[in-house]
Write a protein that holds these residues in place. Structure first.
Motif, PDB file in Angstrom:
ATOM      1  N   ARG A  48       1.055  -1.177  -0.055  1.00 51.04           N
ATOM      2  CA  ARG A  48       0.076  -0.091  -0.094  1.00 51.04           C
ATOM      3  C   ARG A  48       0.959   1.170  -0.029  1.00 51.04           C
ATOM      4  O   ARG A  48       1.886   1.222   0.771  1.00 51.04           O
ATOM      5  CB  ARG A  48      -0.906  -0.070   1.222  1.00 51.04           C
ATOM      6  CG  ARG A  48      -1.789   1.246   1.366  1.00 51.04           C
ATOM      7  CD  ARG A  48      -2.881   1.096   2.455  1.00 51.04           C
ATOM      8  NE  ARG A  48      -3.892   0.266   1.936  1.00 51.04           N
ATOM      9  CZ  ARG A  48      -5.139   0.327   2.449  1.00 51.04           C
ATOM     10  NH1 ARG A  48      -5.181   0.919   3.725  1.00 51.04           N
ATOM     11  NH2 ARG A  48      -6.106  -0.273   1.994  1.00 51.04           N
ATOM     12  N   HIS A  76      -7.609   0.391  -6.113  1.00 54.21           N
ATOM     13  CA  HIS A  76      -7.671  -0.520  -5.010  1.00 54.21           C
ATOM     14  C   HIS A  76      -8.481  -1.781  -5.543  1.00 54.21           C
ATOM     15  O   HIS A  76      -9.441  -2.403  -5.185  1.00 54.21           O
ATOM     16  CB  HIS A  76      -8.471  -0.065  -3.827  1.00 54.21           C
ATOM     17  CG  HIS A  76      -8.306  -0.661  -2.492  1.00 54.21           C
ATOM     18  ND1 HIS A  76      -7.516  -2.009  -2.428  1.00 54.21           N
ATOM     19  CD2 HIS A  76      -8.757  -0.254  -1.190  1.00 54.21           C
ATOM     20  CE1 HIS A  76      -7.683  -2.178  -1.158  1.00 54.21           C
ATOM     21  NE2 HIS A  76      -8.346  -1.400  -0.453  1.00 54.21           N
ATOM     22  N   ARG A 170     -17.241   7.009   2.180  1.00 47.92           N
ATOM     23  CA  ARG A 170     -16.896   8.156   3.198  1.00 47.92           C
ATOM     24  C   ARG A 170     -16.075   9.276   2.391  1.00 47.92           C
ATOM     25  O   ARG A 170     -15.563   9.091   1.378  1.00 47.92           O
ATOM     26  CB  ARG A 170     -15.895   7.682   4.421  1.00 47.92           C
ATOM     27  CG  ARG A 170     -14.577   7.575   3.943  1.00 47.92           C
ATOM     28  CD  ARG A 170     -13.713   7.030   5.085  1.00 47.92           C
ATOM     29  NE  ARG A 170     -12.405   6.493   4.783  1.00 47.92           N
ATOM     30  CZ  ARG A 170     -11.367   7.325   4.606  1.00 47.92           C
ATOM     31  NH1 ARG A 170     -11.318   8.633   4.954  1.00 47.92           N
ATOM     32  NH2 ARG A 170     -10.235   6.826   3.881  1.00 47.92           N
ATOM     33  N   GLN A 172     -13.077  11.483   2.024  1.00 47.96           N
ATOM     34  CA  GLN A 172     -11.621  10.937   2.404  1.00 47.96           C
ATOM     35  C   GLN A 172     -10.977  12.256   3.030  1.00 47.96           C
ATOM     36  O   GLN A 172     -10.214  12.783   2.321  1.00 47.96           O
ATOM     37  CB  GLN A 172     -10.969  10.637   1.153  1.00 47.96           C
ATOM     38  CG  GLN A 172     -11.739   9.343   0.332  1.00 47.96           C
ATOM     39  CD  GLN A 172     -11.278   8.001   0.511  1.00 47.96           C
ATOM     40  OE1 GLN A 172     -10.039   7.943   0.600  1.00 47.96           O
ATOM     41  NE2 GLN A 172     -12.128   7.217   0.972  1.00 47.96           N
ATOM     42  N   PRO A 208     -16.962   0.131   1.380  1.00 52.47           N
ATOM     43  CA  PRO A 208     -15.601  -0.529   1.636  1.00 52.47           C
ATOM     44  C   PRO A 208     -15.035  -0.359   3.103  1.00 52.47           C
ATOM     45  O   PRO A 208     -14.009  -1.049   3.153  1.00 52.47           O
ATOM     46  CB  PRO A 208     -14.809   0.342   0.639  1.00 52.47           C
ATOM     47  CG  PRO A 208     -15.281   1.716   0.424  1.00 52.47           C
ATOM     48  CD  PRO A 208     -16.686   1.411   0.741  1.00 52.47           C
TER      49      PRO A 208
HETATM   50  N1  ASP Z   1     -10.736   0.937   2.990  1.00 50.50           N
HETATM   51  C1  ASP Z   1     -10.955   1.647   1.683  1.00 50.50           C
HETATM   52  C2  ASP Z   1      -9.468   1.944   1.385  1.00 50.50           C
HETATM   53  O1  ASP Z   1      -8.511   1.642   1.691  1.00 50.50           O
HETATM   54  C3  ASP Z   1     -11.932   2.864   1.953  1.00 50.50           C
HETATM   55  C4  ASP Z   1     -11.603   3.729   2.576  1.00 50.50           C
HETATM   56  O2  ASP Z   1     -10.622   3.899   3.391  1.00 50.50           O
HETATM   57  O3  ASP Z   1     -12.244   4.870   2.732  1.00 50.50           O
HETATM   58  O4  ASP Z   1      -9.552   2.914   0.163  1.00 50.50           O
END
Ligand code: ASP
Length: 249
Positions: A48, A76, A170, A172, A208
């Motif tokens: 990541r 992703h 959400r 971000q 997600p």
């Molecule tokens: N878990 C997801 C991501 O890694 C979604 C998010 O963070 O809003 O992108």
């Protein structure tokens, strides 16, 4: 199989007051070198990275398989795989579905990957976003080039009646340059049981995760709320992916 982690901040953790040693990246090592070194110790790398395109670059320098776990506001892909799997599990098929994505489609990497992967199917896409957080034009044009219908809506209620999959996201927070800019968008779209009364009886709500406030907790007991089942599917899909990549299935 060996798992690999890149990180470390060199700061004191408040609960333990122990200093984390600086990572090689913080010492100035290039991503290419980090990846080549880690590949000496691992069978597969899961990476990541905050920079779009960084995982693809890393893969070019790696003699072991590299799985993207997200690259900033880019993509992703494993999330998209588990999302498609969840739609199939919940509704029996992906073809013929209307999928409505809600929230921060500009910065949300999951929706970029999901929209692109959905072009493999006969679907129709709807987007509900604040005006400044619309789906990026490269994704929009890619999806359009595959002949997929895309429509934009100003609120969930308008898009909902024909929706089979409601994909909430959400806003971000970490991607905004100022808190004021974030607050101007925050809380515009919140799914409530009242709004759910307009939805199809056979429909799924996905997310997600992490959820902030965009799905009220009262929706959790609705059988159409699939987001925790979706999270569990993530574990199975990633297990399957590792087994496939390592040839152990
Ligand atoms: N878990 C997801 C991501 O890694 C979604 C998010 O963070 O809003 O992108």
């Amino acid at each position: 199989m060996c798992a690999t982690a890149l990180g470390g901040s060199g700061v004191l953790h408040p609960s333990t007051q122990k200093a984390t040693p600086p990572s090689c990246q913080e010492k100035g090592e290039s991503l290419a070198d980090s990846v080549q070194t880690m590949s000496c110790y691992s069978d597969v790398l899961v990476l990541r990275h905050p920079q779009p395109g960084a995982v693809e670059l890393a893969a070019k320098h790696c003699r072991k398989p590299v799985i993207s776990a997200g690259d900033g506001v880019g993509e992703h892909p494993t999330q998209a795989l588990l999302d498609i799997f969840t739609i199939r599990e919940e509704l029996g098929t992906v073809n013929g579905m209307t999928i409505t994505m809600v929230g921060d489609l500009k910065h949300g990497r999951t929706v970029h990957s999901l929209a692109c992967l959905l072009t493999q199917y006969r679907v129709s896409l709807r987007y509900v976003t604040p005006g400044n957080l619309r789906m990026p034009s490269d994704v929009f044009h890619f999806v359009a080039s595959k002949g997929i219908k895309q429509e934009e809506f100003e609120n969930i209620e308008e898009a909902l009646p024909d929706t089979d999959v409601l994909y909430m996201t959400r806003i971000q927070k970490e991607r905004f340059s100022s808190i004021q800019e974030y607050e101007a968008c925050f809380g515009q779209f919140i799914l409530t049981p009242h709004i759910m009364t307009r939805a199809k009886k056979k429909m799924v709500v996905m997310h997600p995760m992490p959820r902030v406030n965009e799905i009220s907790v009262e929706v959790d007991s609705d059988p159409r709320a699939a987001y925790f089942r979706q999270a569990e599917n993530g574990m199975y899909i990633r297990m399957a992916l590792l087994a496939t990549v390592l040839g152990r299935y």
